[in-house]
Design a protein around this motif. Structure first.
Motif, mmCIF file in Angstrom:
data_model
loop_
_atom_site.group_PDB
_atom_site.id
_atom_site.type_symbol
_atom_site.label_atom_id
_atom_site.label_comp_id
_atom_site.label_asym_id
_atom_site.label_seq_id
_atom_site.Cartn_x
_atom_site.Cartn_y
_atom_site.Cartn_z
ATOM 1 N N LYS A 265 33.595 47.334 29.401
ATOM 2 C CA LYS A 265 34.534 48.460 29.316
ATOM 3 C C LYS A 265 35.867 48.103 29.949
ATOM 4 O O LYS A 265 36.932 48.543 29.489
ATOM 5 C CB LYS A 265 33.930 49.680 30.007
ATOM 6 N N GLU A 266 35.815 47.281 30.991
ATOM 7 C CA GLU A 266 37.033 46.840 31.670
ATOM 8 C C GLU A 266 37.651 45.606 30.994
ATOM 9 O O GLU A 266 38.675 45.101 31.447
ATOM 10 C CB GLU A 266 36.711 46.499 33.132
ATOM 11 N N ARG A 267 36.979 45.136 29.920
ATOM 12 C CA ARG A 267 37.411 43.934 29.202
ATOM 13 C C ARG A 267 37.474 42.721 30.133
ATOM 14 O O ARG A 267 38.407 41.909 30.087
ATOM 15 C CB ARG A 267 38.768 44.161 28.536
ATOM 16 N N LEU A 268 36.417 42.586 30.942
ATOM 17 C CA LEU A 268 36.389 41.518 31.937
ATOM 18 C C LEU A 268 35.266 40.504 31.714
ATOM 19 O O LEU A 268 35.147 39.542 32.459
ATOM 20 C CB LEU A 268 36.241 42.118 33.347
ATOM 21 N N LEU A 269 34.449 40.712 30.671
ATOM 22 C CA LEU A 269 33.329 39.797 30.461
ATOM 23 C C LEU A 269 33.796 38.362 30.244
ATOM 24 O O LEU A 269 33.159 37.411 30.711
ATOM 25 C CB LEU A 269 32.487 40.257 29.264
ATOM 26 N N SER A 278 40.716 47.997 36.349
ATOM 27 C CA SER A 278 41.701 49.019 36.001
ATOM 28 C C SER A 278 42.079 49.889 37.192
ATOM 29 O O SER A 278 43.147 50.487 37.222
ATOM 30 C CB SER A 278 41.165 49.909 34.869
ATOM 31 N N SER A 279 41.181 49.943 38.186
ATOM 32 C CA SER A 279 41.456 50.749 39.380
ATOM 33 C C SER A 279 40.605 50.262 40.534
ATOM 34 O O SER A 279 39.591 49.566 40.334
ATOM 35 C CB SER A 279 41.160 52.229 39.119
ATOM 36 N N LYS A 283 36.559 48.979 40.667
ATOM 37 C CA LYS A 283 36.169 47.758 41.365
ATOM 38 C C LYS A 283 35.057 48.049 42.373
ATOM 39 O O LYS A 283 34.053 47.321 42.437
ATOM 40 C CB LYS A 283 37.379 47.167 42.082
ATOM 41 N N ASN A 284 35.205 49.112 43.147
ATOM 42 C CA ASN A 284 34.190 49.484 44.129
ATOM 43 C C ASN A 284 32.883 49.886 43.444
ATOM 44 O O ASN A 284 31.792 49.599 43.942
ATOM 45 C CB ASN A 284 34.694 50.626 45.009
#
Length: 343
Positions: A265-269, A278-279, A283-284
């Motif tokens: 969803k964060e486009r981080l794979l 994104s925020s 991250k937490n």
């Protein structure tokens, strides 16, 4: 959740005064169980409360690196049992009653903190839980590729646990520096990064002369056997993670999927380690889910792994996800009935 153990056989009375107080048993699932006397309990005149032990906890307890309370806290499958000592038959066998979660949390049943194996009243040379050779029974149709995959996933986890054991040693600053550098040099954007990471761990273990994982013997039959020889503690860690999957695969698979979806969803794979969430909230969120997932996998020294990732939440999540994938591929052989640890 599995159905649990049904019966057990007494192996040794570990503590005896005015009757047996602590017993070592082996269950019908070929796992060691430790059980303590709790007196009269409900309809049982001479009740014992116990739990099955993973190989790692078994060794830790008898090596006096962990107390009895810790052994109960880390019970295999978080399952607990009652049995009546007076119902043990002449062959040492007894039927077990699995207790529900609320009952299992009854403080009156639990051992106090601080009781170690040195307090045993009987001399007992424990049977080896794993030893230098781990035997697996194999069944079904196996091809060369199957053996290659099985040994490959075993080797990846074997290398990982060998390095993590040193990473968790606070005196081993060199090892902490090595794994930090190894993680940092990867882009963590695809399969090559992960393969290279585990290859580096294998090379490191070889450099430090950790006994390499090797096939000691294969009996090609159905059913047949395969013996793997290597460092006993690393082999124990591998069989323990299979046990964890056996008890909680559905929950672990769900946590894996949810964590992976969060990164997608964060486009981080497929993003580089320098990519940002994104925020701060997201991250937490991912950090908390990753820690929870690692703990569910019973990975020790989770904080040390995070530190070795330079406290980069994205890299940390990808490392833990990679551990699950390798353990899951190995577990599939077990779930399909093709590989079973020999008792």
């Amino acid at each position: 959740m599995s159905a649990g153990a049904k019966s057990a056989e007494v192996v040794e009375e570990l503590v005896e005064y005015d009757g047996p107080q602590l017993l070592l048993l082996k269950t019908n699932r070929s796992k060691f169980m430790i059980a303590m006397a709790v007196g009269r309990h409900e309809e049982m005149a001479n009740a014992f409360f116990g739990c099955e032990l993973t190989d790692k906890v078994y060794e830790s307890y008898f090596d006096q690196r962990a107390d009895l309370h810790y052994a109960f806290v880390r019970a295999f499958g978080q399952s607990y049992y009652l049995f009546d000592y007076d119902k043990i038959d002449d062959g040492g066998h007894v039927v077990l009653t699995r207790v529900n979660d609320d009952h299992a949390r009854d403080a009156a049943l639990w051992p106090e903190v601080g009781f170690f194996a040195r307090s045993h009243t009987t001399a007992f040379n424990r049977p080896s839980a794993a030893g230098d050779t781990q035997k697996f029974k194999i069944d079904g149709k196996w091809g060369t590729n199957d053996f290659s995959i099985f040994h490959g996933k075993m080797s990846d986890l074997y290398a990982l646990f060998g390095v993590l054991a040193r990473l968790n040693d606070p005196a081993d600053q060199t090892e902490q520096g090595f794994i930090r550098a190894t993680i940092k040099e990867r882009f963590w954007q695809g399969g090559g990064s992960y393969v290279g990471f585990y290859d580096s761990l294998m090379a490191r273990n070889k450099l430090l002369r950790l006994t390499p994982l090797e096939v000691a013997r294969i009996q090609y039959a159905s059913p047949g056997e395969i013996d793997l020889r290597g460092d006993p503690q690393a082999l124990i860690n591998i069989t323990d993670i299979i046990d964890v999957f056996d008890e909680a695969w559905v929950d672990l698979a769900k946590q894996y999927t949810e964590l992976r979806k969060s990164l997608a969803k964060e486009r981080l794979l497929s993003a580089k380690p320098t990519a940002e969430f994104s925020s701060e909230h997201m991250k937490n969120f991912v950090q908390e889910k990753t820690v929870k997932f690692a703990e569910a996998l019973r990975i020790e020294g989770v904080g040390n792994i995070f530190d070795a990732c330079d406290q980069n939440t994205l890299v940390f999540a990808k490392v833990i996800l990679s551990i699950f994938r390798r353990a899951n591929e190995l577990y599939k052989f077990h779930a399909e009935g093709r590989v079973q640890r020999a008792s």
